[in-house]
Write a protein that holds these residues in place. Structure first.
Motif, PDB file in Angstrom:
ATOM      1  N   LYS B  65       0.821  -1.221   0.000  1.00  0.00           N
ATOM      2  CA  LYS B  65       0.000   0.000   0.000  1.00  0.00           C
ATOM      3  C   LYS B  65       0.859   1.277   0.000  1.00  0.00           C
ATOM      4  CE  LYS B  65      -3.760   2.537   0.576  1.00  0.00           C
ATOM      5  NZ  LYS B  65      -3.049   3.774   0.254  1.00  0.00           N
ATOM      6  N   ASP B  69       1.182   4.208  -2.986  1.00  0.00           N
ATOM      7  CA  ASP B  69       1.018   5.653  -2.795  1.00  0.00           C
ATOM      8  C   ASP B  69       2.223   6.401  -3.365  1.00  0.00           C
ATOM      9  OD1 ASP B  69      -1.396   5.283  -1.591  1.00  0.00           O
ATOM     10  OD2 ASP B  69      -0.734   5.783   0.441  1.00  0.00           O
ATOM     11  N   THR B  72       2.345   6.258  -7.174  1.00  0.00           N
ATOM     12  CA  THR B  72       1.279   7.137  -7.694  1.00  0.00           C
ATOM     13  C   THR B  72       1.720   8.596  -7.622  1.00  0.00           C
ATOM     14  OG1 THR B  72      -0.392   5.544  -6.958  1.00  0.00           O
ATOM     15  CG2 THR B  72      -1.161   7.758  -7.460  1.00  0.00           C
ATOM     16  N   MET B  73       2.334   8.958  -6.496  1.00  0.00           N
ATOM     17  CA  MET B  73       2.800  10.343  -6.351  1.00  0.00           C
ATOM     18  C   MET B  73       3.925  10.671  -7.322  1.00  0.00           C
ATOM     19  SD  MET B  73       2.621  11.351  -2.338  1.00  0.00           S
ATOM     20  CE  MET B  73       3.652  10.071  -1.671  1.00  0.00           C
ATOM     21  N   ALA B  76       2.617   9.597 -11.425  1.00  0.00           N
ATOM     22  CA  ALA B  76       1.473  10.380 -11.924  1.00  0.00           C
ATOM     23  C   ALA B  76       1.591  11.848 -11.546  1.00  0.00           C
ATOM     24  CB  ALA B  76       0.170   9.804 -11.371  1.00  0.00           C
ATOM     25  N   GLY B  77       2.296  12.125 -10.433  1.00  0.00           N
ATOM     26  CA  GLY B  77       2.453  13.508  -9.978  1.00  0.00           C
ATOM     27  C   GLY B  77       3.735  14.107 -10.530  1.00  0.00           C
ATOM     28  N   LEU B  78       4.812  13.886  -9.794  1.00  0.00           N
ATOM     29  CA  LEU B  78       6.071  14.575 -10.084  1.00  0.00           C
ATOM     30  C   LEU B  78       6.564  14.399 -11.522  1.00  0.00           C
ATOM     31  CD1 LEU B  78       8.059  16.300  -8.482  1.00  0.00           C
ATOM     32  CD2 LEU B  78       9.436  14.239  -8.148  1.00  0.00           C
ATOM     33  N   THR B  98      -2.943   8.668 -16.128  1.00  0.00           N
ATOM     34  CA  THR B  98      -2.785   7.288 -15.678  1.00  0.00           C
ATOM     35  C   THR B  98      -3.838   6.479 -16.440  1.00  0.00           C
ATOM     36  OG1 THR B  98      -4.466   7.436 -13.961  1.00  0.00           O
ATOM     37  CG2 THR B  98      -2.233   8.079 -13.324  1.00  0.00           C
ATOM     38  N   LEU B 154      -6.178   1.708  -7.691  1.00  0.00           N
ATOM     39  CA  LEU B 154      -5.060   1.995  -8.591  1.00  0.00           C
ATOM     40  C   LEU B 154      -4.099   0.814  -8.551  1.00  0.00           C
ATOM     41  CD1 LEU B 154      -4.526   5.692  -7.487  1.00  0.00           C
ATOM     42  CD2 LEU B 154      -5.425   4.968  -9.702  1.00  0.00           C
TER      43      LEU B 154
END
Lengths: 266, 266
Positions: B65, B69, B72-73, B76-78, B98, B154
């Motif tokens: 888990k 996270d 995903t950060m 998909a983020g940075l 994504t 996700l």
């Protein structure tokens, strides 16, 4: 077309059960819609776990390079994608975006005056064509509080401003309603009593309530923002609790409706 | 239409100068295109700074888990948003996604057999309509290695697989070329010599090179993947260094071209 812009804040985002409950209500919200979110508290939490402490001046976050990376990861990555995945589960065809994606929101790094806010953007332009294309395809844009300057720089941008600027930009060609979900039931006569909602505010009532000091401090920029949006063509603004969003959509009084003039009601 | 799917790996993403150089080349790459990326090394680095150590079995990441996270950060983020902002600077209308966004890629959590990979997804379905809509609007999808199960979960998903599955799915209606950028100049006769590229591999040559042990270990799944894509309708697959991408686009030999049969050349 009729478009609703719905903004949620930290009081919804920071609690998984509340977010789930909200997303269910949002999924039942009728018509074309856009969701806008921030996520400041979660960003601070993640930053702290990485040794980056949030720096605030007058309640506003200072966005240095490390903080920008963190808000980009948390807003555009973690929160945005969890919201999108949950909406997909609810058969809502959500698509998550920052202002950089498809050049949705171009902004300008805030000039340094007395305070250097760092990598913070003030909005210059909204790509309404992209939003129209997505909405016509029955896609629901989920927009987080990151924009860009079109010169390669991401910028942290206030989610309230994103909501109202999107609403204003779309109101040129569409009938747009703007919903601000926050931690109170609306504009309250008595701050501590959620039953003391002012159901309707127009410019006359607003002037009076300010004079009587019923509306003060943090509520004033929110309402100024709302009236600015109305003056620039937005049809209707609502402020209230996320859990009352569906009642608000049905036009039932449960929150504060903000209208330009009294006669707009008829 | 002709569509190129270009996949970049950690050897490009993890070095800002290399990424900048690649994005410039990508911006000059002609025609309709889709960029696919992972970002494992950066994710491990961020995870470690948050006290989440990467757990690997046989070179494959176990996605618990916390790791989910973090990827995903970071993906998909940075990484995704920095790529998008940089492409926007280069006047490329990139839009980061994504597999959850617009239900682009639906996958299924990998069943636990001898190893529990955790929140890892195997691809079930690609939303080619969405990709076609975006490409027709001259939008460049930038897809990161996260998918979803349409039930709110996700899932971490191999970027090579995402590239080939997108290529295969689009090849039903389009002519699709697939470019894998990696850390070697192509398939090499001598692993340590970048000048020993095998310029063309078809099924006959592949069988021979495997027999002679020129192609072994990590290269075999990559090539099996490439031939599987060709067998499912993809026009052409290329493997090589990111810096040779434009030469590859012009059909010049600088990397390994993979074709189904020798006669496909004529």
């Amino acid at each position: 077309m009729n478009i609703s812009i719905i903004k949620i804040g930290g009081n919804v985002i920071d609690y998984p059960e509340k977010l789930d409950e909200f997303l269910y209500l949002f999924s039942r919200f009728p018509g074309k819609k856009i969701l806008v979110h921030g996520g400041g508290v979660l960003a601070s939490k993640f930053g702290e776990s990485m040794g980056v402490m949030p720096e605030m001046i007058d309640g506003r976050r200072i966005t240095d390079k490390d903080t920008l990376d963190i808000v980009t990861m948390v807003y555009a990555g973690l929160i945005n994608k969890q919201i999108v995945a949950n909406l997909q589960k609810l058969k809502q065809n959500a698509l998550g975006m920052t202002g950089a994606d498809g050049n949705l929101i171009q902004s300008k790094k805030r000039p340094v005056k007395t305070i250097d806010y760092g990598f913070v953007g003030d909005i210059k332009e909204i790509n309404t064509d992209l939003l129209s294309t997505l909405l016509c395809e029955d896609i629901i844009p989920v927009v987080c509080a990151i924009t860009h300057d079109k010169k390669g720089q991401l910028l942290n941008t206030n989610a309230d401003s994103i909501s109202s600027e999107i609403a204003v930009a779309l109101s040129g060609r569409h009938k747009v309603n703007l919903y601000y979900c926050f931690n109170k039931a609306g504009v309250l006569i008595d701050e501590k009593n959620d039953d003391s909602i002012v159901p309707l505010i127009n410019e006359d009532i607003y002037a009076e309530l300010k004079k009587e000091d019923v509306i003060h401090s943090g509520m004033i920029p929110k309402l100024d923002n709302a009236f600015a949006a109305l003056n620039k063509g937005v049809n209707h603004v609502w402020i209230g609790k996320a859990e009352n969003l569906l009642l608000a959509a049905k036009g039932k009084v449960s929150g504060t409706n903000i209208e330009k003039h009294r006669y707009d009601l008829y």
